[in-house]
Write a protein that holds these residues in place. Sequence first.
Motif, PDB file in Angstrom:
ATOM      1  N   GLY A  40      22.432  77.634  20.891  1.00  0.00           N
ATOM      2  CA  GLY A  40      21.894  78.218  22.115  1.00  0.00           C
ATOM      3  C   GLY A  40      20.650  77.535  22.625  1.00  0.00           C
ATOM      4  O   GLY A  40      20.221  77.778  23.753  1.00  0.00           O
ATOM      5  N   LYS A  41      20.060  76.658  21.802  1.00  0.00           N
ATOM      6  CA  LYS A  41      18.850  75.957  22.221  1.00  0.00           C
ATOM      7  C   LYS A  41      18.634  74.741  21.324  1.00  0.00           C
ATOM      8  O   LYS A  41      19.296  74.588  20.293  1.00  0.00           O
ATOM      9  N   PHE A  42      17.711  73.895  21.736  1.00  0.00           N
ATOM     10  CA  PHE A  42      17.461  72.658  21.014  1.00  0.00           C
ATOM     11  C   PHE A  42      17.147  72.903  19.542  1.00  0.00           C
ATOM     12  O   PHE A  42      17.615  72.175  18.658  1.00  0.00           O
ATOM     13  N   GLU A  43      16.349  73.921  19.253  1.00  0.00           N
ATOM     14  CA  GLU A  43      15.925  74.179  17.878  1.00  0.00           C
ATOM     15  C   GLU A  43      17.114  74.399  16.947  1.00  0.00           C
ATOM     16  O   GLU A  43      17.056  74.072  15.761  1.00  0.00           O
ATOM     17  N   HIS A  44      18.184  74.949  17.469  1.00  0.00           N
ATOM     18  CA  HIS A  44      19.374  75.156  16.642  1.00  0.00           C
ATOM     19  C   HIS A  44      19.987  73.831  16.218  1.00  0.00           C
ATOM     20  O   HIS A  44      20.490  73.694  15.091  1.00  0.00           O
ATOM     21  N   ILE A  45      19.974  72.859  17.104  1.00  0.00           N
ATOM     22  CA  ILE A  45      20.497  71.533  16.775  1.00  0.00           C
ATOM     23  C   ILE A  45      19.649  70.899  15.678  1.00  0.00           C
ATOM     24  O   ILE A  45      20.173  70.342  14.699  1.00  0.00           O
ATOM     25  N   LEU A  46      18.337  71.007  15.822  1.00  0.00           N
ATOM     26  CA  LEU A  46      17.444  70.438  14.819  1.00  0.00           C
ATOM     27  C   LEU A  46      17.640  71.123  13.468  1.00  0.00           C
ATOM     28  O   LEU A  46      17.652  70.462  12.418  1.00  0.00           O
ATOM     29  N   GLU A  47      17.838  72.437  13.463  1.00  0.00           N
ATOM     30  CA  GLU A  47      18.073  73.171  12.216  1.00  0.00           C
ATOM     31  C   GLU A  47      19.374  72.724  11.540  1.00  0.00           C
ATOM     32  O   GLU A  47      19.433  72.578  10.318  1.00  0.00           O
ATOM     33  N   ALA A  48      20.417  72.519  12.352  1.00  0.00           N
ATOM     34  CA  ALA A  48      21.714  72.114  11.791  1.00  0.00           C
ATOM     35  C   ALA A  48      21.627  70.753  11.115  1.00  0.00           C
ATOM     36  O   ALA A  48      22.319  70.484  10.134  1.00  0.00           O
ATOM     37  N   ILE A  49      20.756  69.900  11.631  1.00  0.00           N
ATOM     38  CA  ILE A  49      20.581  68.563  11.060  1.00  0.00           C
ATOM     39  C   ILE A  49      19.666  68.613   9.834  1.00  0.00           C
ATOM     40  O   ILE A  49      20.009  68.102   8.763  1.00  0.00           O
ATOM     41  N   ARG A  50      18.513  69.246   9.980  1.00  0.00           N
ATOM     42  CA  ARG A  50      17.516  69.241   8.898  1.00  0.00           C
ATOM     43  C   ARG A  50      17.888  70.163   7.744  1.00  0.00           C
ATOM     44  O   ARG A  50      17.723  69.822   6.578  1.00  0.00           O
ATOM     45  N   HIS A  51      18.342  71.354   8.067  1.00  0.00           N
ATOM     46  CA  HIS A  51      18.614  72.346   7.032  1.00  0.00           C
ATOM     47  C   HIS A  51      20.105  72.524   6.758  1.00  0.00           C
ATOM     48  O   HIS A  51      20.480  72.967   5.666  1.00  0.00           O
ATOM     49  N   GLY A  52      20.928  72.178   7.751  1.00  0.00           N
ATOM     50  CA  GLY A  52      22.369  72.282   7.564  1.00  0.00           C
ATOM     51  C   GLY A  52      22.989  70.989   7.081  1.00  0.00           C
ATOM     52  O   GLY A  52      24.145  70.973   6.674  1.00  0.00           O
ATOM     53  N   HIS A  53      22.215  69.888   7.140  1.00  0.00           N
ATOM     54  CA  HIS A  53      22.660  68.581   6.653  1.00  0.00           C
ATOM     55  C   HIS A  53      23.897  68.066   7.390  1.00  0.00           C
ATOM     56  O   HIS A  53      24.653  67.263   6.847  1.00  0.00           O
ATOM     57  N   ALA A  54      24.093  68.544   8.632  1.00  0.00           N
ATOM     58  CA  ALA A  54      25.247  68.108   9.416  1.00  0.00           C
ATOM     59  C   ALA A  54      25.103  66.645   9.810  1.00  0.00           C
ATOM     60  O   ALA A  54      24.008  66.168  10.114  1.00  0.00           O
ATOM     61  N   ASP A  55      26.226  65.942   9.811  1.00  0.00           N
ATOM     62  CA  ASP A  55      26.246  64.551  10.258  1.00  0.00           C
ATOM     63  C   ASP A  55      26.320  64.463  11.778  1.00  0.00           C
ATOM     64  O   ASP A  55      25.966  63.445  12.373  1.00  0.00           O
ATOM     65  N   ALA A  56      26.826  65.531  12.396  1.00  0.00           N
ATOM     66  CA  ALA A  56      26.946  65.593  13.845  1.00  0.00           C
ATOM     67  C   ALA A  56      26.904  67.056  14.255  1.00  0.00           C
ATOM     68  O   ALA A  56      27.189  67.950  13.454  1.00  0.00           O
ATOM     69  N   VAL A  57      26.542  67.304  15.503  1.00  0.00           N
ATOM     70  CA  VAL A  57      26.556  68.662  16.028  1.00  0.00           C
ATOM     71  C   VAL A  57      27.408  68.689  17.285  1.00  0.00           C
ATOM     72  O   VAL A  57      27.319  67.796  18.132  1.00  0.00           O
ATOM     73  N   SER A  58      28.243  69.697  17.375  1.00  0.00           N
ATOM     74  CA  SER A  58      29.052  69.915  18.570  1.00  0.00           C
ATOM     75  C   SER A  58      28.550  71.180  19.244  1.00  0.00           C
ATOM     76  O   SER A  58      28.218  72.163  18.570  1.00  0.00           O
ATOM     77  N   ALA A  59      28.473  71.144  20.563  1.00  0.00           N
ATOM     78  CA  ALA A  59      27.970  72.298  21.305  1.00  0.00           C
ATOM     79  C   ALA A  59      28.675  72.378  22.646  1.00  0.00           C
ATOM     80  O   ALA A  59      29.202  71.389  23.152  1.00  0.00           O
ATOM     81  N   ALA A  60      28.656  73.577  23.212  1.00  0.00           N
ATOM     82  CA  ALA A  60      29.310  73.792  24.502  1.00  0.00           C
ATOM     83  C   ALA A  60      28.362  74.495  25.472  1.00  0.00           C
ATOM     84  O   ALA A  60      27.899  73.908  26.449  1.00  0.00           O
ATOM     85  N   SER A  61      28.040  75.765  25.213  1.00  0.00           N
ATOM     86  CA  SER A  61      27.282  76.574  26.167  1.00  0.00           C
ATOM     87  C   SER A  61      25.978  75.922  26.604  1.00  0.00           C
ATOM     88  O   SER A  61      25.655  75.891  27.796  1.00  0.00           O
ATOM     89  N   ILE A  62      25.208  75.399  25.659  1.00  0.00           N
ATOM     90  CA  ILE A  62      23.904  74.832  25.974  1.00  0.00           C
ATOM     91  C   ILE A  62      24.015  73.697  26.987  1.00  0.00           C
ATOM     92  O   ILE A  62      23.136  73.504  27.832  1.00  0.00           O
ATOM     93  N   PHE A  63      25.124  72.949  26.935  1.00  0.00           N
ATOM     94  CA  PHE A  63      25.333  71.842  27.869  1.00  0.00           C
ATOM     95  C   PHE A  63      26.093  72.300  29.117  1.00  0.00           C
ATOM     96  O   PHE A  63      25.725  71.942  30.239  1.00  0.00           O
ATOM     97  N   HIS A  64      27.149  73.084  28.939  1.00  0.00           N
ATOM     98  CA  HIS A  64      27.950  73.513  30.090  1.00  0.00           C
ATOM     99  C   HIS A  64      27.110  74.261  31.115  1.00  0.00           C
ATOM    100  O   HIS A  64      27.190  74.007  32.316  1.00  0.00           O
ATOM    101  N   TYR A  65      26.279  75.197  30.647  1.00  0.00           N
ATOM    102  CA  TYR A  65      25.538  76.032  31.574  1.00  0.00           C
ATOM    103  C   TYR A  65      24.406  75.266  32.242  1.00  0.00           C
ATOM    104  O   TYR A  65      24.016  75.565  33.362  1.00  0.00           O
ATOM    105  N   GLN A  66      23.862  74.256  31.567  1.00  0.00           N
ATOM    106  CA  GLN A  66      22.845  73.412  32.202  1.00  0.00           C
ATOM    107  C   GLN A  66      23.451  72.656  33.372  1.00  0.00           C
ATOM    108  O   GLN A  66      22.834  72.516  34.427  1.00  0.00           O
TER     109      GLN A  66
END
Length: 294
Positions: free
Chosen positions: A205-231
Motif C-alpha cells: 500500500g505504500k513505499f515502506e511496504h516494499i522496503l520491508e519486503a526486501i529488508r525483512h522479507g528477503h524478497a528478491d523481487a516485489v510485485s504490486a498493483a494498487s500502489i501503481f494502478h491508482y497513481q
Amino acid sequence: MANVRIIPRLDIKGPNLVKGIHLEGLRVLGKPWDFACKYYLDGADELIYIDAVASLYGRNNLLEIVEKTAKNIFIPLTVGGGIRSIEDIKRILRSGADKVAINTAAIHNPDFIREAAETFGSQCIVVSIQAKLINNAYIAMTDNGREASGKEVFNWAKEVVALGAGEILLTSLDNEGTGLGYDLGLVSPIAKESPIPVIACGGCGKFEHILEAIRHGHADAVSAASIFHYQYMERDIDPVDFKEEGNIEFIKRSRGSLNFMPNRIKPDSIAEVKKRLSEAGVSCRCMLQGAVNP
C-alpha cells in the motif's frame, strides 16, 4: 543481493485491467495496454499479466495483448492464469511471453512442473503460490484463490524447487488488495531458504511496504498493483471510449473523487519507488525506458 526487481502485476478480465481485494470484487480500472506502457516508461523491471477469470473457463485469453506487449515493450513478461498443459505454455511463449506462471495445474499434477522445466527450461517456469492462513497454517489455494488444496505452503515451496521451478510468485490472499503490507511471516521464511528467486506479492500500500519486503522479507523481487494502478488513474486515465464490461462504477467517477482506501493505499510511481530504494541503499535498476510505439 543483486538488483531488486519491481514488477507491476496486471490482473486482466476480458479486455480490461481489474483490481479487487483478496482477488474478489474485481473493479475495472482501464485498459491493460495503457498501464503497461506507463510502467515500462517509468522503469518497471518486468510485467506480470494474470488472466483473472481463466480458472473459470479453463483457458488463458491473453494472447492478443501478450503479442502487442512483446512487440513494443522490451522487458520480461510473465503470463499466468488457466495454464494447464505443455501446449498452453508453448502457445503463450510463442506469442512473446518470457515466462509462464502456473498454479492450479501444478498442484493437481506436480510432475507438470518438472515436465515444463525440462521442456522449456527452468528460467521460463514460475510457480505461483497463493497462500491463505487457515487454522494457523498457510495453505496453498487453487483456482485464483477459490479452493484450498490442502498443501502446506512451506513444504509446497520446497517441492516446487525440487521439481525444477525457476522462480516463485508468492501471494498472500489475506493481504492482497488491502494495502496492509506484505505478509512477512509468509514471505521471509520461504525467501530465506529458497535457492530460487521469490517474488513477494499481495498487500503493498505504500513505499515502506516494499522496503520491508526486501529488508525483512528477503524478497528478491516485489510485485504490486494498487500502489501503481491508482497513481496512474489519478493523473492519466480517461473513461471516454471505454467498453462497459464488468464493474465500471469506480472508473466512471471523477478523478478527484476516487477512493483509494484512505490511510492504507498511497499511490506512487515506479520511478519514485526506485529513487527512494536507491537512497535507502537498496540496489535496483533506476534507468527509465525509451518511447513506446502505439
